[in-house]
Design an enzyme around this catalytic site. Structure first.
Site, mmCIF file in Angstrom:
data_model
loop_
_atom_site.group_PDB
_atom_site.id
_atom_site.type_symbol
_atom_site.label_atom_id
_atom_site.label_comp_id
_atom_site.label_asym_id
_atom_site.label_seq_id
_atom_site.Cartn_x
_atom_site.Cartn_y
_atom_site.Cartn_z
ATOM 1 N N GLY A 10 25.304 -1.114 52.976
ATOM 2 C CA GLY A 10 24.881 -2.497 53.174
ATOM 3 C C GLY A 10 25.536 -3.417 52.156
ATOM 4 C CG LEU A 12 21.831 -5.394 46.766
ATOM 5 C CD1 LEU A 12 22.511 -6.369 45.805
ATOM 6 C CD2 LEU A 12 20.312 -5.588 46.729
ATOM 7 C CG ASP A 36 16.744 8.147 58.679
ATOM 8 O OD1 ASP A 36 16.025 7.270 58.148
ATOM 9 O OD2 ASP A 36 16.718 8.400 59.895
ATOM 10 C CB THR A 101 12.311 -9.901 50.959
ATOM 11 O OG1 THR A 101 12.439 -11.144 51.640
ATOM 12 C CG2 THR A 101 11.072 -9.205 51.515
ATOM 13 C CG ASP A 102 12.806 -14.910 50.487
ATOM 14 O OD1 ASP A 102 13.458 -13.859 50.669
ATOM 15 O OD2 ASP A 102 12.954 -15.914 51.220
ATOM 16 C CE1 TYR A 125 13.298 -7.294 55.885
ATOM 17 C CE2 TYR A 125 12.612 -9.463 55.119
ATOM 18 C CZ TYR A 125 13.403 -8.335 54.977
ATOM 19 O OH TYR A 125 14.289 -8.248 53.932
ATOM 20 C CE LYS A 129 12.305 -5.155 51.624
ATOM 21 N NZ LYS A 129 13.270 -4.055 51.330
HETATM 22 N N1 LIG Z 1 19.833 -10.126 53.531
HETATM 23 C C1 LIG Z 1 18.992 -10.990 52.968
HETATM 24 O O1 LIG Z 1 19.089 -12.203 53.154
HETATM 25 C C2 LIG Z 1 17.909 -10.494 52.052
HETATM 26 C C3 LIG Z 1 17.017 -11.435 51.494
HETATM 27 C C4 LIG Z 1 16.022 -10.972 50.638
HETATM 28 C C5 LIG Z 1 15.918 -9.626 50.334
HETATM 29 N N2 LIG Z 1 16.791 -8.744 50.912
HETATM 30 C C6 LIG Z 1 16.637 -7.325 50.593
HETATM 31 O O2 LIG Z 1 17.826 -6.885 49.980
HETATM 32 C C7 LIG Z 1 18.047 -5.508 50.274
HETATM 33 C C8 LIG Z 1 19.464 -5.297 50.731
HETATM 34 O O3 LIG Z 1 19.681 -6.096 51.874
HETATM 35 P P1 LIG Z 1 21.135 -6.272 52.493
HETATM 36 O O4 LIG Z 1 21.288 -7.714 52.803
HETATM 37 O O5 LIG Z 1 22.144 -5.578 51.660
HETATM 38 O O6 LIG Z 1 20.932 -5.491 53.848
HETATM 39 P P2 LIG Z 1 22.010 -4.780 54.778
HETATM 40 O O7 LIG Z 1 23.375 -5.272 54.529
HETATM 41 O O8 LIG Z 1 21.421 -4.867 56.159
HETATM 42 O O9 LIG Z 1 21.920 -3.277 54.275
HETATM 43 C C9 LIG Z 1 20.822 -2.458 54.540
HETATM 44 C C10 LIG Z 1 21.349 -1.060 54.706
HETATM 45 O O10 LIG Z 1 20.230 -0.190 54.943
HETATM 46 C C11 LIG Z 1 20.630 0.742 55.921
HETATM 47 N N3 LIG Z 1 19.478 1.343 56.596
HETATM 48 C C12 LIG Z 1 18.734 0.854 57.606
HETATM 49 N N4 LIG Z 1 17.795 1.750 57.966
HETATM 50 C C13 LIG Z 1 17.967 2.830 57.157
HETATM 51 C C14 LIG Z 1 17.318 4.078 57.034
HETATM 52 N N5 LIG Z 1 16.292 4.434 57.842
HETATM 53 N N6 LIG Z 1 17.749 4.947 56.082
HETATM 54 C C15 LIG Z 1 18.782 4.630 55.285
HETATM 55 N N7 LIG Z 1 19.462 3.478 55.368
HETATM 56 C C16 LIG Z 1 19.041 2.578 56.280
HETATM 57 C C17 LIG Z 1 21.476 -0.059 56.878
HETATM 58 O O11 LIG Z 1 22.276 0.820 57.632
HETATM 59 P P3 LIG Z 1 22.623 0.448 59.181
HETATM 60 O O12 LIG Z 1 23.412 -0.821 59.107
HETATM 61 O O13 LIG Z 1 23.379 1.639 59.611
HETATM 62 O O14 LIG Z 1 21.316 0.265 59.863
HETATM 63 C C18 LIG Z 1 22.291 -0.914 55.916
HETATM 64 O O15 LIG Z 1 23.485 -0.272 55.521
HETATM 65 C C19 LIG Z 1 16.950 -5.132 51.275
HETATM 66 O O16 LIG Z 1 15.926 -4.494 50.590
HETATM 67 C C20 LIG Z 1 16.467 -6.450 51.804
HETATM 68 O O17 LIG Z 1 15.120 -6.365 52.206
HETATM 69 C C21 LIG Z 1 17.786 -9.137 51.752
#
Ligand SMILES: NC(=O)c1ccc[n+]([C@@H]2O[C@H](COP(=O)([O-])OP(=O)(O)OC[C@H]3O[C@@H](n4cnc5c(N)ncnc54)[C@H](OP(=O)(O)O)[C@@H]3O)[C@@H](O)[C@H]2O)c1
Length: 285
Positions: A10, A12, A36, A101-102, A125, A129
């Site tokens: 992902g 981050l 997973d 998350t916020d 969501y 979280k």
């Molecule tokens: N994006 C935002 O705006 C945002 C805002 C606030 C907080 N956050 C938090 O920041 C963190 C990182 O977010 P991000 O933006 O980097 O998200 P991201 O790019 O969607 O990355 C999440 C990763 O988790 C993987 N994943 C999903 N289900 C899974 C499972 N069952 N087992 C293992 N891996 C799994 C996904 O793989 P697949 O793609 O293969 O499903 C993806 O590679 C998260 O905790 C999120 O809640 C994000």
């Protein structure tokens, strides 16, 4: 440090792997194919085999609207999956940094949320979280660190910046962006650096970790257009109620997080978002 990163593919996760590798840590990067988190046996087996000092748990089912229409999956991955990772950490005596998350807040505040403000998620969501936060703290206590961030963008993955760049380059018409949700755009490179500081410092508890200075999605979009050489007047402000089609999950209208715990520990604040946006636009070009 020996660091295991979940969700390493992902946006981050990718930058946490880069940050820790650059700093000389031994890093085990796990994507969904080899870890997973919803699979308890696999999670315990992988964490046990690696024996990390710290797990940075970035794996999340992040699509807010899909979580709303498939809450069972949201809780399975985000809450139960975090329980599994925390159990693996407890068995191997590893510390855990869980990224949250916020969206754990209801968005009805008018001043920035501190780490101690009561939570009140308004979407599945956000609930899932928050469930993950509770699992981490209940199972690991002082070995758990919660990092709440918001409006994340990085060079690896699709996010608001990459979407706006695509729209800016595609034609020359107007695009509409909501102007009644406030938050702090935040950049994965900056969050990754802070996560590593928290890991090195063994700092438990909840930390809000966002870039400085709030804006609206409209303000953010206009800055992306201007910063990439496109006309910011092409970005037209609308109210969330005008957004079509209506999205399944409600969004908090106020997502501004006060980074009070970082300040309290004397840790460096993240830069203003405009500075980090400029760096990201340069990297994406
Ligand atoms: N994006 C935002 O705006 C945002 C805002 C606030 C907080 N956050 C938090 O920041 C963190 C990182 O977010 P991000 O933006 O980097 O998200 P991201 O790019 O969607 O990355 C999440 C990763 O988790 C993987 N994943 C999903 N289900 C899974 C499972 N069952 N087992 C293992 N891996 C799994 C996904 O793989 P697949 O793609 O293969 O499903 C993806 O590679 C998260 O905790 C999120 O809640 C994000």
């Amino acid at each position: 440090m020996k660091v295991l990163v979940t969700g390493a593919a992902g946006q981050l996760g990718h930058d946490v792997v880069r940050e820790c590798t650059t700093a000389g840590d031994e890093v085990v990067a796990c994507d969904r194919a080899n870890l997973d988190v919803a699979d308890r046996q696999q999670t315990l087996q992988v964490v046990g085999a690696v024996g990390p000092d710290v797990v940075v748990h970035c794996a999340t089912f992040t699509n807010v609207d899909d979580c709303e229409t498939d809450p069972e999956k949201a809780y399975r991955v985000n809450a139960f999956g975090t329980r599994n990772v925390a159990e693996g950490c407890a068995l191997t005596k590893a510390r855990m940094i869980y990224v949250s998350t916020d969206y754990v807040f209801d968005g009805r505040a008018t001043i920035p949320y501190t780490e101690w403000h009561p939570t009140g998620p308004i979407s599945h969501y956000g609930h899932s979280k928050l469930g993950g936060e509770r699992e981490a703290i209940d199972l690991l206590g002082p070995d758990a660190t919660i990092v709440r961030t918001s409006w994340l963008c990085g060079a690896h993955g699709s996010n608001f910046v990459t979407t706006m760049l695509r729209l800016a380059r595609h034609g020359d018409g107007l695009i509409t962006v909501v102007d009644d949700q406030q938050g702090c755009p935040t950049f994965t490179r900056d969050v990754a650096a802070t996560i590593r500081r928290l890991a090195v410092g063994h700092l438990p508890g909840v930390f809000h970790v966002t870039n400085a200075e709030p804006t609206t999605w409209h303000g953010f979009a206009s800055a992306i257009f201007a910063g990439s050489g496109h006309d910011p007047d092409r970005v037209k402000a609308i109210a969330s109620s005008e957004l079509l089609p209506v999205r399944p999950a409600p969004r908090p209208s106020w997502s501004v997080l006060d980074n009070a715990a970082l300040r309290g520990h004397g840790l460096p604040p993240l830069p203003p978002w405009r500075a980090s946006l400029a760096l990201l636009l340069k990297e994406l070009n």
